[in-house]
Motif scaffolding. Structure first.
Motif, PDB file in Angstrom:
ATOM      1  N   ILE A  79     -76.496-103.090 -16.361  1.00  0.00           N
ATOM      2  CA  ILE A  79     -75.940-104.274 -15.718  1.00  0.00           C
ATOM      3  C   ILE A  79     -74.466-104.047 -15.445  1.00  0.00           C
ATOM      4  O   ILE A  79     -73.685-103.754 -16.354  1.00  0.00           O
ATOM      5  CB  ILE A  79     -76.129-105.519 -16.615  1.00  0.00           C
ATOM      6  N   ALA A  80     -74.062-104.194 -14.192  1.00  0.00           N
ATOM      7  CA  ALA A  80     -72.687-103.935 -13.781  1.00  0.00           C
ATOM      8  C   ALA A  80     -71.805-105.162 -13.980  1.00  0.00           C
ATOM      9  O   ALA A  80     -72.273-106.299 -13.992  1.00  0.00           O
ATOM     10  CB  ALA A  80     -72.659-103.512 -12.319  1.00  0.00           C
ATOM     11  N   GLY A  81     -70.522-104.892 -14.119  1.00  0.00           N
ATOM     12  CA  GLY A  81     -69.535-105.965 -14.213  1.00  0.00           C
ATOM     13  C   GLY A  81     -68.162-105.372 -14.406  1.00  0.00           C
ATOM     14  O   GLY A  81     -67.997-104.148 -14.434  1.00  0.00           O
TER      15      GLY A  81
ATOM     16  N   THR B  63     -68.576-103.006  -7.650  1.00  0.00           N
ATOM     17  CA  THR B  63     -69.747-103.665  -8.242  1.00  0.00           C
ATOM     18  C   THR B  63     -70.756-104.030  -7.164  1.00  0.00           C
ATOM     19  O   THR B  63     -71.966-103.838  -7.327  1.00  0.00           O
ATOM     20  CB  THR B  63     -69.319-104.921  -9.012  1.00  0.00           C
ATOM     21  N   GLN B  64     -70.278-104.573  -6.050  1.00  0.00           N
ATOM     22  CA  GLN B  64     -71.159-104.923  -4.937  1.00  0.00           C
ATOM     23  C   GLN B  64     -71.934-103.700  -4.456  1.00  0.00           C
ATOM     24  O   GLN B  64     -73.150-103.755  -4.256  1.00  0.00           O
ATOM     25  CB  GLN B  64     -70.345-105.510  -3.788  1.00  0.00           C
ATOM     26  N   SER B  65     -71.214-102.603  -4.255  1.00  0.00           N
ATOM     27  CA  SER B  65     -71.862-101.380  -3.760  1.00  0.00           C
ATOM     28  C   SER B  65     -72.933-100.889  -4.730  1.00  0.00           C
ATOM     29  O   SER B  65     -74.006-100.431  -4.307  1.00  0.00           O
ATOM     30  CB  SER B  65     -70.811-100.286  -3.544  1.00  0.00           C
ATOM     31  N   ALA B  66     -72.648-100.999  -6.026  1.00  0.00           N
ATOM     32  CA  ALA B  66     -73.598-100.522  -7.027  1.00  0.00           C
ATOM     33  C   ALA B  66     -74.882-101.337  -7.010  1.00  0.00           C
ATOM     34  O   ALA B  66     -75.980-100.789  -7.155  1.00  0.00           O
ATOM     35  CB  ALA B  66     -72.958-100.575  -8.414  1.00  0.00           C
ATOM     36  N   VAL B  67     -74.758-102.652  -6.819  1.00  0.00           N
ATOM     37  CA  VAL B  67     -75.946-103.504  -6.801  1.00  0.00           C
ATOM     38  C   VAL B  67     -76.706-103.347  -5.490  1.00  0.00           C
ATOM     39  O   VAL B  67     -77.932-103.176  -5.481  1.00  0.00           O
ATOM     40  CB  VAL B  67     -75.568-104.981  -7.017  1.00  0.00           C
ATOM     41  N   ILE B  68     -76.001-103.402  -4.389  1.00  0.00           N
ATOM     42  CA  ILE B  68     -76.659-103.280  -3.088  1.00  0.00           C
ATOM     43  C   ILE B  68     -77.380-101.937  -2.984  1.00  0.00           C
ATOM     44  O   ILE B  68     -78.487-101.843  -2.444  1.00  0.00           O
ATOM     45  CB  ILE B  68     -75.634-103.444  -1.949  1.00  0.00           C
ATOM     46  N   GLY B  69     -76.781-100.882  -3.529  1.00  0.00           N
ATOM     47  CA  GLY B  69     -77.383 -99.556  -3.502  1.00  0.00           C
ATOM     48  C   GLY B  69     -78.362 -99.305  -4.624  1.00  0.00           C
ATOM     49  O   GLY B  69     -78.865 -98.187  -4.760  1.00  0.00           O
TER      50      GLY B  69
ATOM     51  N   GLN C 266     -77.933 -98.887  -7.709  1.00  0.00           N
ATOM     52  CA  GLN C 266     -77.483 -97.945  -8.732  1.00  0.00           C
ATOM     53  C   GLN C 266     -77.584 -98.570 -10.120  1.00  0.00           C
ATOM     54  O   GLN C 266     -77.615 -97.864 -11.132  1.00  0.00           O
ATOM     55  CB  GLN C 266     -76.036 -97.527  -8.456  1.00  0.00           C
ATOM     56  N   VAL C 267     -77.584 -99.885 -10.168  1.00  0.00           N
ATOM     57  CA  VAL C 267     -77.807-100.644 -11.395  1.00  0.00           C
ATOM     58  C   VAL C 267     -78.906-101.656 -11.116  1.00  0.00           C
ATOM     59  O   VAL C 267     -79.238-101.932  -9.960  1.00  0.00           O
ATOM     60  CB  VAL C 267     -76.520-101.362 -11.860  1.00  0.00           C
ATOM     61  N   LYS C 268     -79.454-102.245 -12.175  1.00  0.00           N
ATOM     62  CA  LYS C 268     -80.542-103.199 -11.985  1.00  0.00           C
ATOM     63  C   LYS C 268     -80.050-104.629 -11.816  1.00  0.00           C
ATOM     64  O   LYS C 268     -80.805-105.497 -11.372  1.00  0.00           O
ATOM     65  CB  LYS C 268     -81.520-103.115 -13.151  1.00  0.00           C
ATOM     66  N   ALA C 269     -78.776-104.884 -12.176  1.00  0.00           N
ATOM     67  CA  ALA C 269     -78.237-106.232 -12.059  1.00  0.00           C
ATOM     68  C   ALA C 269     -76.728-106.166 -12.178  1.00  0.00           C
ATOM     69  O   ALA C 269     -76.146-105.114 -12.499  1.00  0.00           O
ATOM     70  CB  ALA C 269     -78.825-107.146 -13.139  1.00  0.00           C
TER      71      ALA C 269
END
Length: 320
Positions: free
Chosen positions: A154-156, A192-198, A200-203
């Motif tokens: 989970i990103a943040g 963080t946006q790029s990681a979620v849209i791509g 790369q993370v689940k949330a």
């Protein structure tokens, strides 16, 4: 050219039409906004909103930006303290997250080292997943966290931030330990946006304003928010979904250490005039920010209490 005294100009604001007000009320000729995070995040968004409204209303001639990510705000905070000391034209844009990150990282600098000017906004966080995620709603996501907490990255923003605290509180509500979360720290909202849209993370957990446009465009799916009210008709709060979790993120402005009292008053007057414009109210509505305006001793007292409360929460969660 001699300009009108600050307080006289500010006092005249309510009695002027918008055009005359813009001409008479330029409080600051040039303003340097220091953002201790990468572009695209909540602090950067607030800084750009200040520029848009402040320049448009004639309250400031121009704004310059410096972004310095790292340490969930503590790297930039340290740079601001050392490089902007005594400068009357500089403002640091940050808030609640740097309180927690400074505590969690045992940073030698904190908000005690800068001068409070104004608290401007408060914002709930949102839990989002990639558009193609298997998680369709918050209960499904929460149950997956309960069953396999370390299997869901989970990103943040960094450790101790509001993003991190909100996630930790959710883990507590699920009967899990906050330290079990696979929390992946990113230097700013854009990353963080790029990681979620791509995927790369689940949330991700981030401020609503950082993802509202992505939610509207269908690039991510919002599962729940952390405030006390819905920010979108189709996105429930965690509390109404059965999880006793609320967490909001305040953001504000700080002057450099050593700034003269006259300069501090000028910066406060700028914040007050900005807050009074109709354009600022419209900006709050558009971004989903709550009006949390506070200045002076009341703001300083709020920060002291927030630091004490945040330290208590982080210790309880095992994060400090």
């Amino acid at each position: 050219m001699q300009r009108r005294p600050l307080l006289a100009a500010a006092a005249a604001l309510p009695f002027l039409g918008l055009g005359a007000r813009a001409r008479a009320a330029e409080i600051i000729q040039s303003l340097a906004l220091f953002i201790p995070a990468a572009p695209g995040g909540g602090w950067d968004g607030l800084g750009r909103a200040i520029e848009h409204v402040g320049v448009g209303a004639g309250l400031v001639g121009r704004c310059q930006f410096e972004n310095l990510p790292g340490g969930a705000g503590t790297v930039g905070l340290a740079r601001f303290v050392t490089s902007r000391r005594g400068r009357a034209d500089s403002l640091l844009v940050c808030g609640a997250s740097v309180v927690g990150s400074a505590i969690a990282s045992k940073s030698p600098v904190s908000l005690k080292d800068v001068v409070p000017v104004a608290r401007l906004t408060e914002e709930a966080a949102v839990i989002v997943v990639p558009a193609g995620s298997e998680f369709r709603e918050i209960r499904q996501f929460a149950e997956a966290l309960r069953q396999e907490p370390r299997g869901i990255p989970i990103a943040g923003a960094g450790g101790g931030t509001v993003d991190h605290v909100a996630l930790g509180l959710l883990f507590q509500a699920l009967g899990r330990k906050p330290l079990e979360a696979q929390f992946v720290s990113f230097p700013g909202g854009g990353a963080t946006q790029s990681a979620v849209i791509g995927a790369q993370v689940k949330a991700a957990v981030a401020g609503w304003g950082e993802f509202s446009e992505q939610v509207a465009a269908g690039r991510v799916r919002a599962l729940a928010t952390t405030g006390t009210r819905r920010l979108h008709p189709e996105v429930p709060t965690l509390r109404e979904s059965g999880y006793d979790v609320t967490a909001t993120n305040w953001r504000g402005l700080f002057a450099a250490p050593g700034v003269a009292e006259e300069a501090r008053r000028r910066l406060v007057a700028f914040a007050e005039a900005l807050h009074a414009t109709p354009a600022w109210g419209e900006m709050l509505r558009k971004r989903g920010w709550d009006d949390a305006f506070l200045t002076g001793e009341a703001f300083a007292s709020f920060i002291a209490k927030d630091q004490a409360d945040t330290e208590g929460v982080l210790k309880e969660m095992g994060l400090a």
